[in-house]
Write a protein that holds these residues in place. Sequence first.
Motif, PDB file in Angstrom:
ATOM      1  N   GLN A  70     -11.392  -2.674  -1.113  1.00 35.62           N
ATOM      2  CA  GLN A  70     -11.723  -2.828   0.302  1.00 35.62           C
ATOM      3  C   GLN A  70     -11.796  -1.488   1.010  1.00 35.62           C
ATOM      4  N   VAL A  71     -10.849  -0.606   0.728  1.00 35.51           N
ATOM      5  CA  VAL A  71     -10.834   0.706   1.370  1.00 35.51           C
ATOM      6  C   VAL A  71     -12.055   1.525   0.972  1.00 35.51           C
ATOM      7  N   PHE A 121      -8.283   8.733  -0.367  1.00 33.31           N
ATOM      8  CA  PHE A 121      -8.123   7.617   0.557  1.00 33.31           C
ATOM      9  C   PHE A 121      -6.685   7.107   0.493  1.00 33.31           C
ATOM     10  N   ILE A 134      -4.323   4.088   0.834  1.00 31.17           N
ATOM     11  CA  ILE A 134      -4.449   2.625   0.773  1.00 31.17           C
ATOM     12  C   ILE A 134      -3.340   2.008   1.615  1.00 31.17           C
ATOM     13  N   GLY A 139       0.834  -1.181   0.000  1.00 28.70           N
ATOM     14  CA  GLY A 139       0.000   0.000   0.000  1.00 28.70           C
ATOM     15  C   GLY A 139       0.876   1.241   0.000  1.00 28.70           C
ATOM     16  N   LYS A 157      -4.347  -4.061   2.173  1.00 34.08           N
ATOM     17  CA  LYS A 157      -5.735  -3.825   1.774  1.00 34.08           C
ATOM     18  C   LYS A 157      -5.780  -3.414   0.309  1.00 34.08           C
ATOM     19  N   SER A 158      -6.849  -3.813  -0.365  1.00 32.33           N
ATOM     20  CA  SER A 158      -7.021  -3.420  -1.764  1.00 32.33           C
ATOM     21  C   SER A 158      -7.722  -2.074  -1.835  1.00 32.33           C
ATOM     22  N   ILE A 159      -7.636  -1.453  -3.012  1.00 26.94           N
ATOM     23  CA  ILE A 159      -8.373  -0.209  -3.240  1.00 26.94           C
ATOM     24  C   ILE A 159      -9.856  -0.446  -3.002  1.00 26.94           C
ATOM     25  N   THR A 178      -2.069   6.951  -2.455  1.00 28.03           N
ATOM     26  CA  THR A 178      -3.351   7.634  -2.269  1.00 28.03           C
ATOM     27  C   THR A 178      -4.213   7.466  -3.508  1.00 28.03           C
ATOM     28  N   VAL A 179      -5.473   7.172  -3.281  1.00 33.30           N
ATOM     29  CA  VAL A 179      -6.455   7.110  -4.365  1.00 33.30           C
ATOM     30  C   VAL A 179      -7.386   8.310  -4.238  1.00 33.30           C
TER      31      VAL A 179
END
Length: 338
Positions: free
Chosen positions: A274-275, A264, A266, A251, A270-272, A254-255
């Motif tokens: 899931q977040v 968000f 990441i 991770g 954790k996957s994108i 940032t997305v």
Amino acid sequence: MSTLTATSAEATTAKIADKTVDKTSDGLIDVRLTAIRYAARDTNLFEFTRLDGQPLPAYAPGAHIDLHLPNGLVRQYSLIEAEPDPASYRVGIKRDPASRGGSRHIHDDLRVGKTLKISAPRNNFALVEDAIHVVLLAGGIGITPIWCMVQRLAKLGRSWTLHYACRSRADMAFLQSLEAMVPAQFHFDEESGGKFLDVAAIIAGAPKDAHLYCCGPTPMLKAFETATAEWPREQVHIEYFTPKQEAAKAGGFTVELARSGQEFVIPEGKSILQVLLDAGVDVDYSCELGICGACEQRVISGIPEHRDAILTEEEQASNTKVMICCAGCKTDRLVLDL
């Protein structure tokens, strides 16, 4: 699931996808399990019909649906008979001894009369119906989308050959029907001294203008990819029903969602997807393994680390879309059209 498809096949699929009917408010279709039939050792055919009695959405060969199982799992299975106005859907499911809970639950707990929800069909493995010749390779339960293609090609009177491999005759679904078809050829490991189907030889002998399709266990798919490495990408079609690669774990990026302006971070592990789901963002998803295509999103900026089995090499290199259930990111920020 993965495929490299030609434009004509995509157009055919899009045309059929327009012919849909109303679904439930959550985008799923309520169905009833109406029949279970034996197909081969540990493999049964399961038939579903709509609760409201209406026709189901039409689909082209190669399509699959999601089964939303009573135990909370979601699994993808290929449809085996393409009809213009299907009154029912049929899928072939093998009870996997290493089942993660899907096929085992279906075989052990689902009974005729049970109701559940399914998705509308999606197609990442579309048949090019106007190809000069089609070479089909199937291994084990990978015959399910291929069998649908065989029926369609035979109905159209097109040129095709099938190479179908199983451990033994007892494991081979649709064997009796296929034995009556001249272009079908069979390979049984038990009758070949334990040797596997020679995928490389089949590809080497295929007409250079043929379209090539393969669905089966991972070793067969890897052999197919190796044998077709020098073929034009638009003539090569492959479908995975297990992850092609492990989902990206790293991770620290940032997305950004361009439409809402939300950002968000990441975290590792954790996957994108899931977040975003944890934050209440409404996004489509299904398999969470990078094999169904439901979670595809458009990339505005940033460079994803692709781990799916859907996008072609060219599509991955373009970095214009991404499967957020399994992708990482090679840059500090990934901006999505959400």
